[in-house]
Design a protein around this motif. Structure first.
Motif, PDB file in Angstrom:
ATOM      1  N   PRO A 163       0.785   8.545   3.386  1.00 11.80           N
ATOM      2  CA  PRO A 163       0.966   7.189   3.922  1.00 11.80           C
ATOM      3  C   PRO A 163       0.014   6.200   3.245  1.00 11.80           C
ATOM      4  N   GLU A 164       0.327   4.939   3.382  1.00 11.98           N
ATOM      5  CA  GLU A 164      -0.461   3.905   2.721  1.00 11.98           C
ATOM      6  C   GLU A 164      -1.947   3.968   3.093  1.00 11.98           C
ATOM      7  N   GLU A 165      -2.207   4.268   4.355  1.00 10.02           N
ATOM      8  CA  GLU A 165      -3.610   4.297   4.816  1.00 10.02           C
ATOM      9  C   GLU A 165      -4.311   5.600   4.401  1.00 10.02           C
ATOM     10  N   GLY A 166      -3.587   6.493   3.741  1.00  7.68           N
ATOM     11  CA  GLY A 166      -4.189   7.747   3.298  1.00  7.68           C
ATOM     12  C   GLY A 166      -3.900   8.871   4.271  1.00  7.68           C
ATOM     13  N   LYS A 202      -5.599  12.172   6.089  1.00  3.86           N
ATOM     14  CA  LYS A 202      -6.886  12.784   6.407  1.00  3.86           C
ATOM     15  C   LYS A 202      -6.660  14.263   6.692  1.00  3.86           C
ATOM     16  N   ASN A 257     -10.016  13.118   2.469  1.00  2.00           N
ATOM     17  CA  ASN A 257      -9.080  12.029   2.597  1.00  2.00           C
ATOM     18  C   ASN A 257      -8.329  11.906   1.272  1.00  2.00           C
ATOM     19  N   THR A 276      -5.742   9.549  -0.914  1.00  2.64           N
ATOM     20  CA  THR A 276      -5.100   8.240  -1.002  1.00  2.64           C
ATOM     21  C   THR A 276      -4.331   8.158  -2.311  1.00  2.64           C
TER      22      THR A 276
END
Ligand SMILES: [Zn+2]
Ligand SMILES: [Zn+2]
Length: 181
Positions: free
Chosen positions: A16-19, A21, A49, A51
């Protein structure tokens, strides 16, 4: 492929765009590290994480565990914690340089490659563990080691292999200290 982070294989189209985890605990056998000189004695915890920026994937985090290894001087077993931090950049395999020298330079920057949209984070993490193991581990910074003649562990007691004239200077200091006592 659906993301299955527990296999440490990540489909980049699902980051996803937010990375993404990851907080995982793996048994030492998962990494199949076969090094004769140390043993991983605790489950390996991974916090990282992932990204994505265009086709570059960034992996950042820490991996931690405990290992058992022998002191390089006296051969006693000792336990060390290892918890390397890592920052790895993944590029598409098509960008892998053919020139070997370029490849060596890039090694310094922790660059890995992926293909078929799958980022494999097992191998880089295994490297991180292996690279974090000290080359000459010591039980204590001033470990006296073993007598090269009789094999006595000189941390425990002195042996009588050395005559006073050819005594190791480090040992003669100890002898003087004994006389002063
Ligand atoms: Zn030692
Ligand atoms: Zn000896």
């Amino acid at each position: 492929m659906k993301n299955n982070p527990s296999n440490l294989l990540i489909d980049i189209s699902e980051i996803p765009e937010e990375g993404l985890k990851l907080d995982l605990i793996k048994s030492p056998s998962f990494f199949e590290i076969e090094e004769a000189n140390f043993k991983i004695t605790k489950p390996i915890s991974i916090h990282c994480n992932i990204t994505k920026v265009d086709d570059e994937i960034y992996l950042r985090g820490t991996i931690s565990s405990t290992i058992e290894i022998k002191c390089s001087r006296c051969l006693q077993s000792l336990t060390l914690s290892v918890d390397p931090k890592f920052e790895i950049t993944y590029l598409p395999l098509t960008l892998m340089p053919c020139d070997e020298e370029v490849e060596l330079e890039k090694d310094d920057m922790d660059i890995s490659y992926y293909s078929n949209n799958i980022v494999d984070i097992i191998f880089p993490l295994r490297d991180q563990i292996v690279l974090s193991i000290p080359i000459k581990p010591l039980c204590t910074p001033d470990c006296a080691g073993l007598c090269p003649v009789c094999g006595q562990n000189l941390n425990i007691k002195m042996c009588s292999c050395y005559k006073s004239e050819d005594i190791d200077p480090r040992l003669s200091i100890l002898k003087e200290l004994k006389f002063q006592e």
